[in-house]
Design an enzyme around this catalytic site. Structure first.
Site, PDB file in Angstrom:
ATOM      1  N   SER A 194       0.819  -1.214   0.000  1.00 23.02           N
ATOM      2  CA  SER A 194       0.000   0.000   0.000  1.00 23.02           C
ATOM      3  C   SER A 194       0.848   1.257   0.000  1.00 23.02           C
ATOM      4  CB  SER A 194      -0.861   0.072   1.266  1.00 23.02           C
ATOM      5  OG  SER A 194      -1.958  -0.762   1.160  1.00 23.02           O
ATOM      6  N   HIS A 240      -3.302   0.714  -4.777  1.00 19.60           N
ATOM      7  CA  HIS A 240      -2.709  -0.457  -5.421  1.00 19.60           C
ATOM      8  C   HIS A 240      -2.980  -0.424  -6.915  1.00 19.60           C
ATOM      9  CE1 HIS A 240      -1.499  -3.193  -2.084  1.00 19.60           C
ATOM     10  NE2 HIS A 240      -2.309  -2.411  -1.405  1.00 19.60           N
ATOM     11  N   HIS A 259      -5.394  -9.276  -1.694  1.00 19.75           N
ATOM     12  CA  HIS A 259      -5.537  -9.485  -0.257  1.00 19.75           C
ATOM     13  C   HIS A 259      -6.611 -10.524   0.012  1.00 19.75           C
ATOM     14  CE1 HIS A 259      -3.968  -5.414  -0.855  1.00 19.75           C
ATOM     15  NE2 HIS A 259      -3.301  -5.621   0.266  1.00 19.75           N
ATOM     16  N   TYR A 303      -8.745 -10.290   2.285  1.00 15.27           N
ATOM     17  CA  TYR A 303     -10.021  -9.626   2.604  1.00 15.27           C
ATOM     18  C   TYR A 303     -10.800  -9.225   1.361  1.00 15.27           C
ATOM     19  CZ  TYR A 303      -7.307  -5.314   1.888  1.00 15.27           C
ATOM     20  OH  TYR A 303      -6.511  -4.343   1.364  1.00 15.27           O
ATOM     21  N   GLU A 304     -10.155  -9.292   0.195  1.00 14.33           N
ATOM     22  CA  GLU A 304     -10.895  -8.989  -1.034  1.00 14.33           C
ATOM     23  C   GLU A 304     -11.796 -10.155  -1.435  1.00 14.33           C
ATOM     24  OE1 GLU A 304      -8.569  -6.598  -4.094  1.00 14.33           O
ATOM     25  OE2 GLU A 304      -6.961  -7.231  -2.757  1.00 14.33           O
ATOM     26  N   ALA A 363       2.613  -2.073   4.168  1.00  9.74           N
ATOM     27  CA  ALA A 363       2.311  -1.059   5.171  1.00  9.74           C
ATOM     28  C   ALA A 363       1.722  -1.809   6.364  1.00  9.74           C
ATOM     29  CB  ALA A 363       1.300  -0.065   4.615  1.00  9.74           C
ATOM     30  N   MET A 389      -2.283  -6.998   6.904  1.00  5.72           N
ATOM     31  CA  MET A 389      -3.282  -7.855   6.241  1.00  5.72           C
ATOM     32  C   MET A 389      -2.723  -8.503   4.975  1.00  5.72           C
ATOM     33  SD  MET A 389      -6.390  -5.098   6.489  1.00  5.72           S
ATOM     34  CE  MET A 389      -6.570  -4.035   7.930  1.00  5.72           C
ATOM     35  N   SER A 390      -1.422  -8.671   4.898  1.00  5.07           N
ATOM     36  CA  SER A 390      -0.837  -9.218   3.665  1.00  5.07           C
ATOM     37  C   SER A 390       0.428  -9.999   3.987  1.00  5.07           C
ATOM     38  CB  SER A 390      -0.512  -8.072   2.703  1.00  5.07           C
ATOM     39  OG  SER A 390       0.543  -7.281   3.224  1.00  5.07           O
ATOM     40  N   ASN A 433       1.330   3.612  10.932  1.00  2.00           N
ATOM     41  CA  ASN A 433       0.480   4.145  12.008  1.00  2.00           C
ATOM     42  C   ASN A 433       0.719   3.333  13.258  1.00  2.00           C
ATOM     43  OD1 ASN A 433      -1.104   2.133  10.143  1.00  2.00           O
ATOM     44  ND2 ASN A 433      -1.979   1.896  12.194  1.00  2.00           N
ATOM     45  N   HIS A 483      -7.334   4.563   6.432  1.00  2.00           N
ATOM     46  CA  HIS A 483      -6.519   4.207   5.266  1.00  2.00           C
ATOM     47  C   HIS A 483      -5.785   5.447   4.741  1.00  2.00           C
ATOM     48  CE1 HIS A 483      -5.117   1.720   2.015  1.00  2.00           C
ATOM     49  NE2 HIS A 483      -5.704   2.455   1.088  1.00  2.00           N
TER      50      HIS A 483
HETATM   51  N1  HPA Z   1      -3.489  -2.858  11.032  1.00  2.64           N
HETATM   52  C1  HPA Z   1      -3.560  -3.737  10.005  1.00  2.64           C
HETATM   53  N2  HPA Z   1      -3.082  -3.467   8.811  1.00  2.64           N
HETATM   54  C2  HPA Z   1      -2.512  -2.269   8.610  1.00  2.64           C
HETATM   55  C3  HPA Z   1      -2.409  -1.321   9.624  1.00  2.64           C
HETATM   56  C4  HPA Z   1      -2.931  -1.635  10.898  1.00  2.64           C
HETATM   57  O1  HPA Z   1      -2.869  -0.849  11.864  1.00  2.64           O
HETATM   58  N3  HPA Z   1      -1.782  -0.236   9.092  1.00  2.64           N
HETATM   59  C5  HPA Z   1      -1.512  -0.535   7.795  1.00  2.64           C
HETATM   60  N4  HPA Z   1      -1.939  -1.768   7.498  1.00  2.64           N
END
Ligand code: HPA
Length: 271
Positions: free
Chosen positions: A30, A61, A83, A85-86, A113, A209-210, A233, A245
């Site tokens: 990301s 993406h 991903h 989740y997709e 990320a 998540m990847s 973050n 996001h």
């Molecule tokens: N959690 C999960 N996936 C992420 C995060 C997060 O805080 N930041 C960027 N991808």
């Protein structure tokens, strides 16, 4: 369509794009996709143009392979990944890595990320190991014996020797590079503060998540993996503020130059 057929379709397209001889693969996470634009003599293969190949619809993406040269080496990039989740089964997330294997890639740099459990936003973290809490696995289903064994060993997914060298290269360039364990959740919602406390208790330093499905697939077929998380973050509950996001992509954009410097160094000297 059978997985082998989709892999073959994609490998054929990449060969046509001159990917023969590529030994380095790159998966850009990301907000980190811009690195692909720095390759010389770029050739693009859109995922949508490959029969049977999935397409990622996530903001930030792109959805294509980029083949190009860097420091005289041929590099194959997945600019945009899929991903869990997709809605894809994880075996569909394995396709890109297996395509890379088919065209001869031996070393794979995976980036993402991630939320910082033990590190603040802006940190670049070398992944030392992972915890798979996604609830699935890319190797579920019929084993593709031509790629690897039914029960692969995962004791050195993020190659130890490459990690040691990676840290030395970053230090020599004055790039600060943390190291830690990446924990994968399925997403797409960010975690709850309680889940982040659990992640910390389990030994995780970053959550995302990847990456895990791709790294497992690479380990299965004998590709060496180096993983980098950009902490975009503080994970949920670490600071008293909501996650978004937009924050993830903003931090990724801010860190893009430093990230590119690190990836350049790895492409030129690590593999
Ligand atoms: N959690 C999960 N996936 C992420 C995060 C997060 O805080 N930041 C960027 N991808």
């Amino acid at each position: 369509m059978e997985l082998e057929q989709i892999i073959q379709n994609a490998a054929d397209r990449l060969q046509e794009a001159g990917a023969a001889g590529a030994s380095i693969g790159l998966i850009l996470g990301s907000g980190l996709g811009a690195y692909a634009e720095t390759l010389d003599n770029k050739r693009y293969v859109d995922y949508a143009s490959i029969e049977g190949f999935p397409v990622s619809a996530v903001v930030g993406h792109k959805s294509r392979f980029v083949v190009g040269e860097k420091f005289g080496k041929t590099v194959v990039v997945m600019q945009g990944r899929f991903h869990y989740y997709e809605g894809y089964p994880q075996q569909m997330l394995s396709l890109g890595v297996r395509v890379m294997k088919r065209i001869g890639v031996e070393n794979l740099l995976i980036t993402n990320a991630a939320g910082g459990v033990n590190y603040p936003a802006g940190t670049l973290m070398l992944i030392s190991d992972h915890i798979n809490l996604s609830g699935s696995n890319p190797l579920i289903g019929r084993n593709l014996d031509s790629f690897g064994p039914r029960f692969p060993d995962l004791s050195n997914v993020y190659d130890k020797a490459l990690r040691a060298k990676a840290k030395a290269l970053a230090a020599a360039d004055g790039i600060s590079l943390a190291e830690g364990v990446y924990l994968m959740m399925a997403g797409p919602c960010y975690e709850t503060p309680a889940e982040i406390r659990m992640a910390r208790a389990l030994g995780a330093d970053a959550v995302g998540m990847s990456t895990v499905p791709e790294a497992i697939t690479a380990a299965h077929c004998g590709i060496k993996v180096v993983g980098i998380s950009l902490i975009t973050n503080a994970a949920a509950g670490v600071l008293d503020q909501p996650l978004s996001h937009a924050e993830v992509t903003e931090t990724a954009n801010r860190a893009a130059a430093e990230f590119a410097r690190l990836v350049d160094r790895f492409v030129s000297d690590l593999f």
